[in-house]
Design a protein around this motif. Structure first.
Motif, PDB file in Angstrom:
ATOM      1  N   ILE A 359       0.987  -1.148  -0.125  1.00 15.11           N
ATOM      2  CA  ILE A 359      -0.109   0.007   0.073  1.00 15.11           C
ATOM      3  C   ILE A 359       1.120   1.188  -0.110  1.00 15.11           C
ATOM      4  N   ARG A 370      -1.912   7.912   1.243  1.00 14.85           N
ATOM      5  CA  ARG A 370      -2.415   6.510   1.564  1.00 14.85           C
ATOM      6  C   ARG A 370      -4.060   6.499   1.806  1.00 14.85           C
ATOM      7  N   LEU A 373      -5.921   6.375  -1.318  1.00 14.66           N
ATOM      8  CA  LEU A 373      -5.815   4.857  -1.975  1.00 14.66           C
ATOM      9  C   LEU A 373      -6.909   4.266  -1.360  1.00 14.66           C
ATOM     10  N   LEU A 374      -6.849   4.173   0.092  1.00 15.30           N
ATOM     11  CA  LEU A 374      -7.737   3.533   0.788  1.00 15.30           C
ATOM     12  C   LEU A 374      -9.104   3.954   0.809  1.00 15.30           C
ATOM     13  N   ARG A 386      -5.153   2.279  -6.765  1.00 20.51           N
ATOM     14  CA  ARG A 386      -5.750   1.314  -5.758  1.00 20.51           C
ATOM     15  C   ARG A 386      -5.950  -0.159  -6.267  1.00 20.51           C
ATOM     16  N   GLN A 387      -6.344  -0.317  -7.715  1.00 19.66           N
ATOM     17  CA  GLN A 387      -6.494  -1.349  -8.215  1.00 19.66           C
ATOM     18  C   GLN A 387      -5.281  -2.294  -8.441  1.00 19.66           C
ATOM     19  N   ILE A 408      -7.738  -2.971   1.922  1.00 17.40           N
ATOM     20  CA  ILE A 408      -7.703  -1.705   0.906  1.00 17.40           C
ATOM     21  C   ILE A 408      -9.273  -0.994   1.179  1.00 17.40           C
TER      22      ILE A 408
END
Length: 447
Positions: A359, A370, A373-374, A386-387, A408
């Motif tokens: 991550i 971060r 992304l989450l 993210r994928q 995630i």
């Protein structure tokens, strides 16, 4: 990511490889944003009338064709709403301002009966699923079909194989695949948005010909969701519509489940899937190696299979790790390399790479936070990294997909499967993405 956003992203990839000029694609098509899905029609949003008129005039046929290709024929047209604000434009384009669309998950076309490896542990669910999918009148075969077993044993694969087969055999009928989490979340959304949306929710799930629900065990303890599903179940059965359900445990072991639901689940065929035996594990590894176009000696596959008594996902994950190590170090795949790649010394339980490593490396590589992304942001600059993070976690860690989804931002395993397969496909087509992913892998391993 909503199902209509995933659909449009797939369509954009398809359109890039069409005969549309790069300038036309970049100027008029790429800026369009997926906003909603109404039956077989995708709603797109544009900020200007000029762009919308150009797309409708010059590119409508190509877009319709791409939508049909990537959706398997379930979506074959689009409309464009125009306005500086997407939400206002959507409201103004609809007779029902607060109406929302309810739908299931995309079905991965790669999950078929043909690539499902059958062994003693899963031959019952395979036979039952084939019988349902290939019957002239499926609802008269096993209704409901209730498949249960531990995580990572192929339940989602077999559900999607049923859905793919039904779409081919019954193209005029409506097949809906959804996770229990989606059913619950969409019900909550319907309740919060008022009476009309409650009716639309019921219509979406009760007007289908085939309802396929994954992870039904998550109904546990959710009283209102159980009540809604009970009535949906009853109505579909009364209409002779087919229901297929999957769970990680049998109905009598799902805690805090209403008896009326439990008895209905047990009223059809209960088919359980067990962990695969050694022979089946070898066959699975052999098939996966062939799919990846990698030659692995049968003795090495047997060694991996005998060392791993777990679920199919962890088994495939270990093979993927070995293949990656072979490519990274430019070494042939041997038993020594297997031991080195998997670090399977006695008593070792720690992963060499942690989920947080992946991550953090992905976030750093793409210069994003971060938390983003989450989080729930859906713009391409966030959604694609993210994928990629989900893809790398499936490649480099031996974790259940449900666990990866939780790491995630609490996503379900169907989303992880989609991300994994989508990035795997994109890597084959996009050299820059392939290079980026390999660079991220190297950064992770160096840490």
């Amino acid at each position: 990511m909503e199902s209509y956003e995933i659909l449009w992203k797939d369509a954009l990839i398809d359109l890039q490889s069409s005969e549309i000029s790069q300038q036309g694609y970049t100027t008029f098509i790429e800026p369009l944003v997926a906003a909603d899905l109404k039956g077989n029609k995708l709603v797109l949003w544009s900020k200007t009338n000029l762009a919308a008129e150009r797309v409708n005039k010059s590119y409508a046929e190509k877009i319709n064709e791409s939508l049909k290709n990537v959706s398997g024929g379930t979506v074959d047209k689009f409309e464009i709403v125009v306005g500086t604000d997407k939400k206002i434009a959507l409201r103004q384009s609809s007779d029902e301002p607060d109406k929302i669309t309810f739908s299931g998950s995309p079905v991965n076309p790669n999950f078929t009966f043909e690539n499902f490896v059958v062994g003693g542990s899963n031959e019952l669910i395979y036979a039952a699923a084939k019988a349902v999918a290939e019957a002239d009148n499926p609802s008269e075969t096993f209704n409901p079909l209730f498949i249960y077993g531990g995580t990572g044993l192929g339940k989602t694969h077999i559900l999607m194989a049923i859905a793919n087969s039904l779409k081919v055999r019954h193209p005029a009928k409506k097949v809906l695949y959804a996770t229990c989490e989606q059913f619950t979340n969409q019900l909550i959304e319907a309740i919060s948005r008022g009476k009309n949306n409650g009716q639309e929710f019921r219509k979406a799930f009760r007007s289908v010909d085939f309802l396929i629900i994954d992870d039904i065990q998550f109904l546990s303890g959710k009283q209102q969701t159980q009540s809604e599903f009970f009535h949906t179940f009853n109505e579909l059965i009364m209409q002779n519509k087919q229901i297929v359900i999957a769970s990680d445990r049998p109905p009598n072991e799902i805690e805090v489940l209403e008896d009326r639901l439990r008895t209905r689940f047990e009223g059809g065929l209960l088919a359980d899937v067990q962990k695969p035996d050694v022979e089946t594990r070898i066959a699975i590894l052999k098939k996966k190696a062939e799919e990846k176009k990698v030659v692995v000696d049968i003795s090495v596959l047997s060694y991996i299979a005998e060392k791993d008594g777990g679920d199919i996902r962890s088994l495939i994950g270990k093979l993927t790790k070995v293949i990656f190590a072979s490519q990274l170090h430019e070494k042939p795949i041997t038993i020594d390399l297997v031991n080195e790649a998997l670090k399977e010394s006695v008593g070792e339980t720690q992963e060499a790479v942690k989920a947080d490593d992946i991550i953090n490396c992905v976030a750093d590589f793409y210069h994003i936070k971060r938390a983003d992304l989450l989080g729930k942001k859906k713009n391409k600059d966030i959604a694609e990294p993210r994928q990629i993070a989900m893809y790398l976690m499936t490649e480099m860690l031996s974790l259940p997909l449900e666990t990866i989804g939780q790491k995630i931002g609490g996503r379900d395993h169907a989303t992880v499967i989609y991300a994994r397969d989508k990035i795997a496909d994109l890597i084959k087509l996009d050299r820059k993405l392939s290079t980026d992913v390999n660079d991220i892998k190297n950064l992770i391993l160096k840490k």
